[in-house]
Motif scaffolding. Sequence first.
Motif, short mmCIF file in Angstrom:
data_model
loop_
_atom_site.label_atom_id
_atom_site.label_comp_id
_atom_site.label_asym_id
_atom_site.label_seq_id
_atom_site.Cartn_x
_atom_site.Cartn_y
_atom_site.Cartn_z
N ALA A 9 0.81 -1.22 0.00
CA ALA A 9 0.00 0.00 0.00
C ALA A 9 0.84 1.27 0.00
N THR A 10 2.14 1.16 0.27
CA THR A 10 3.00 2.36 0.29
C THR A 10 3.75 2.54 -1.03
N GLY A 11 3.60 1.62 -1.96
CA GLY A 11 4.32 1.71 -3.23
C GLY A 11 3.58 2.59 -4.22
N LEU A 12 4.18 2.79 -5.38
CA LEU A 12 3.57 3.66 -6.40
C LEU A 12 2.20 3.13 -6.81
N VAL A 13 2.12 1.82 -7.06
CA VAL A 13 0.85 1.25 -7.53
C VAL A 13 -0.15 1.19 -6.37
N GLY A 14 0.31 0.73 -5.20
CA GLY A 14 -0.58 0.60 -4.05
C GLY A 14 -1.22 1.93 -3.67
N ALA A 35 2.04 -3.39 4.16
CA ALA A 35 3.35 -3.12 3.53
C ALA A 35 4.42 -3.78 4.40
N SER A 36 5.69 -3.45 4.14
CA SER A 36 6.76 -4.09 4.91
C SER A 36 6.81 -3.53 6.33
N GLY A 37 7.59 -4.20 7.16
CA GLY A 37 7.78 -3.73 8.54
C GLY A 37 8.33 -2.31 8.59
N ARG A 38 9.04 -1.91 7.52
CA ARG A 38 9.62 -0.54 7.48
C ARG A 38 8.53 0.52 7.53
N SER A 39 7.38 0.19 7.02
CA SER A 39 6.30 1.19 6.92
C SER A 39 5.26 1.06 8.02
N GLU A 40 5.43 0.07 8.87
CA GLU A 40 4.42 -0.17 9.91
C GLU A 40 4.24 1.09 10.75
N CYS A 70 -0.04 -5.47 -4.86
CA CYS A 70 0.86 -4.48 -5.45
C CYS A 70 2.27 -4.71 -4.90
N LEU A 71 2.67 -5.97 -4.87
CA LEU A 71 3.99 -6.38 -4.38
C LEU A 71 4.81 -6.88 -5.57
N ASP A 72 6.11 -7.07 -5.37
CA ASP A 72 6.89 -7.64 -6.48
C ASP A 72 6.54 -9.13 -6.64
N VAL A 155 10.62 5.74 -15.85
CA VAL A 155 11.30 5.05 -14.74
C VAL A 155 10.32 4.55 -13.68
N SER A 156 9.16 5.21 -13.55
CA SER A 156 8.21 4.79 -12.51
C SER A 156 7.72 3.36 -12.73
N GLY A 157 7.87 2.85 -13.95
CA GLY A 157 7.50 1.46 -14.22
C GLY A 157 8.30 0.50 -13.36
N ASP A 312 -0.57 6.65 -18.85
CA ASP A 312 0.02 6.72 -17.51
C ASP A 312 0.20 5.28 -17.02
N ASN A 313 1.44 4.84 -16.89
CA ASN A 313 1.71 3.43 -16.55
C ASN A 313 1.26 3.06 -15.15
N ILE A 314 1.18 4.04 -14.25
CA ILE A 314 0.77 3.69 -12.89
C ILE A 314 -0.75 3.60 -12.79
N1 LIG Z 1 5.05 0.90 -11.36
C1 LIG Z 1 4.36 0.52 -12.44
O1 LIG Z 1 4.17 1.30 -13.40
C2 LIG Z 1 3.81 -0.87 -12.52
C3 LIG Z 1 2.99 -1.18 -13.60
C4 LIG Z 1 2.46 -2.48 -13.70
C5 LIG Z 1 2.75 -3.41 -12.74
N2 LIG Z 1 3.57 -3.07 -11.70
C6 LIG Z 1 3.84 -4.11 -10.69
O2 LIG Z 1 3.18 -3.72 -9.49
C7 LIG Z 1 3.94 -4.18 -8.35
C8 LIG Z 1 4.26 -3.00 -7.43
O3 LIG Z 1 5.04 -2.04 -8.16
P1 LIG Z 1 5.38 -0.60 -7.58
O4 LIG Z 1 5.86 0.18 -8.75
O5 LIG Z 1 4.23 -0.07 -6.78
O6 LIG Z 1 6.62 -0.92 -6.59
P2 LIG Z 1 7.18 -0.04 -5.38
O7 LIG Z 1 6.85 1.39 -5.56
O8 LIG Z 1 8.60 -0.42 -5.24
O9 LIG Z 1 6.35 -0.60 -4.10
C9 LIG Z 1 6.61 -1.85 -3.54
C10 LIG Z 1 5.66 -2.13 -2.37
O10 LIG Z 1 6.00 -3.43 -1.85
C11 LIG Z 1 6.15 -3.31 -0.44
N3 LIG Z 1 7.12 -4.28 0.08
C12 LIG Z 1 8.42 -4.41 -0.24
N4 LIG Z 1 8.99 -5.38 0.51
C13 LIG Z 1 8.01 -5.88 1.31
C14 LIG Z 1 7.96 -6.89 2.31
N5 LIG Z 1 9.04 -7.62 2.63
N6 LIG Z 1 6.77 -7.14 2.93
C15 LIG Z 1 5.67 -6.41 2.61
N7 LIG Z 1 5.66 -5.43 1.68
C16 LIG Z 1 6.82 -5.16 1.03
C17 LIG Z 1 6.66 -1.92 -0.25
O11 LIG Z 1 6.47 -1.54 1.09
P3 LIG Z 1 7.52 -0.56 1.88
O12 LIG Z 1 7.22 0.81 1.39
O13 LIG Z 1 7.17 -0.80 3.29
O14 LIG Z 1 8.90 -1.03 1.49
C18 LIG Z 1 5.78 -1.14 -1.23
O15 LIG Z 1 4.52 -0.92 -0.66
C19 LIG Z 1 5.19 -4.86 -8.94
O16 LIG Z 1 4.96 -6.25 -9.07
C20 LIG Z 1 5.31 -4.24 -10.33
O17 LIG Z 1 5.98 -5.06 -11.25
C21 LIG Z 1 4.09 -1.83 -11.56
#
Ligand SMILES: NC(=O)c1ccc[n+]([C@@H]2O[C@H](COP(=O)([O-])OP(=O)(O)OC[C@H]3O[C@@H](n4cnc5c(N)ncnc54)[C@H](OP(=O)(O)O)[C@@H]3O)[C@@H](O)[C@H]2O)c1
Length: 330
Positions: A9-14, A35-40, A70-72, A155-157, A312-314
Motif C-alpha cells: 500500500a505504500t508503493g507507487l501502484v498501491g 506493507a513491509s515492517g519498514r512502513s508499519e 501491489c507487491l513484487d 522510470v516509474s515502471g 500513464d503506466n501507474i
Molecule cells: N510501477 C508501475 O508502473 C507498474 C505497472 C504495472 C505493474 N507493476 C507491478 O506492481 C507491483 C508494485 O510495483 P510498484 O511500482 O508499486 O513498486 P514499489 O513502488 O517499489 O512498491 C513496492 C511495495 O511493496 C512493499 N514491500 C516491499 N517489501 C516488502 C515486504 N518484505 N513485505 C511487505 N511489503 C513489502 C513496499 O512496502 P515498503 O514501502 O514498506 O517497502 C511497497 O509498498 C510490482 O509487481 C510491479 O511489477 C508496476
Amino acid sequence: MKNVAVLGATGLVGEEVIKILEQRNFPVKELFLFASGRSEGQTRFFKDNEIEISNDLDPLIKKANIVFGCLDADLSREIIPQFKGKGVVIDNSNAYRMDPEVPLIVPEVNPEKARDHKGIIANPNCSTIQMVVALYPLHKARKIKRIFVATYQSVSGYGRDAITELKYETECMAMQQMVDKYEGSVFAYPIANNVIPQIGSFDELGYTTEEMKMVNETRKIFDDETIQVTAICVRIPVMIGHSEAVSVDFEQPITPDEAKQMLKDAPGIKLFETDDKYPMPLFSVNRDLVFIGRIRKDLVFENGLAMWIVADNIRKGAALNAVQIGELLV
Ligand SMILES: NC(=O)c1ccc[n+]([C@@H]2O[C@H](COP(=O)([O-])OP(=O)(O)OC[C@H]3O[C@@H](n4cnc5c(N)ncnc54)[C@H](OP(=O)(O)O)[C@@H]3O)[C@@H](O)[C@H]2O)c1
C-alpha cells in the motif's frame, strides 16, 4: 460493500489503488493496508479516514473479500497463496500472468473472462495493457497478424526507488564524473540523460523478460496464439508515462481513416486525429485514458498501420486497470 485490502500500500501502484478506490467510489466496507515492517505505523488517508499500514497479514486473510496485490513477483508468490479459499486477489505482479488457471484481464478487451477466476486474477504488464486497449477495436474488425512494438518506458515502471534515482541523477551536476564512477543502483547504468535498451533480463535469443511479456500476454489477452509479436523495450528518463511506437499488420486491408473511425469512440481511448497533435507522456500523467496519435499507413506491412500510443503506466498500466477488474467483480 466489500472488505478490501491493498498489499504494497505504500508503493507507487498501491498508493494509486487507494486513490482510485476513493475517486471511483468503490464499495469499500473496510480498507486494510499492508506493507513491509519498514512502513508499519505509517498512515494513508481514505475518504477522510486515516488508516494505519500494517505488516500483519492475518486480519486481511480472515476478512478481505477483494485484495489488490501491489507487491513484487517474489513476494506475491509467497503471500498470495495464503488467500486461497478466502478473498479474490487481483495481482499486479508478473507472478501469475501466464498461469493457465489465472485470467489475465483488461476490462476494455476481455471482461467476460474475469468470472472464470479461481481466486486470482492477473493484471497485465503496463506496456501490454495500453497496447491491447489501443489495438483491440482494430483487431475485432480486421484481425491482427503481427505486431512490431518499440517502447519508451518511464522510470516509474520500475517502482518508487527509480523515481528517487532519476531525481538524484538529474540533480547531480557532475554528470560526467558520475558516468565514469557509476556503480549502479536501480538500473545498471545512469538513466538521467540516457536511454537504456534493457528492461529485465535476457533470454537465449537476446530478448528481455519485459519484451517477452508483451509477446506472451498479448496473445493470452486476445486469446490468439497465432498473433506474431516482436518488441524492444527501452527505459527513458521520464518520470511517468509509457510511450510506444507500434506497427501492426492485419489479415484484411485497413486505411488510417477507417482505423480512426473505429478508435474514435472506443472505450478507454482518446484519439488524436491530426498529424500535428499527438500524445506525450507529460500530458498523460494522472489521466485514465490510453492516448493514440500519428496513425498512418505502415510502409512495410502489406495491410499495415503505424501509430503512437501513450498512457500513464501507474494508472491505466496498473492501478486503474486493477480497480476496473475489481468493479467487474462487484
Ligand atoms: N510501477 C508501475 O508502473 C507498474 C505497472 C504495472 C505493474 N507493476 C507491478 O506492481 C507491483 C508494485 O510495483 P510498484 O511500482 O508499486 O513498486 P514499489 O513502488 O517499489 O512498491 C513496492 C511495495 O511493496 C512493499 N514491500 C516491499 N517489501 C516488502 C515486504 N518484505 N513485505 C511487505 N511489503 C513489502 C513496499 O512496502 P515498503 O514501502 O514498506 O517497502 C511497497 O509498498 C510490482 O509487481 C510491479 O511489477 C508496476
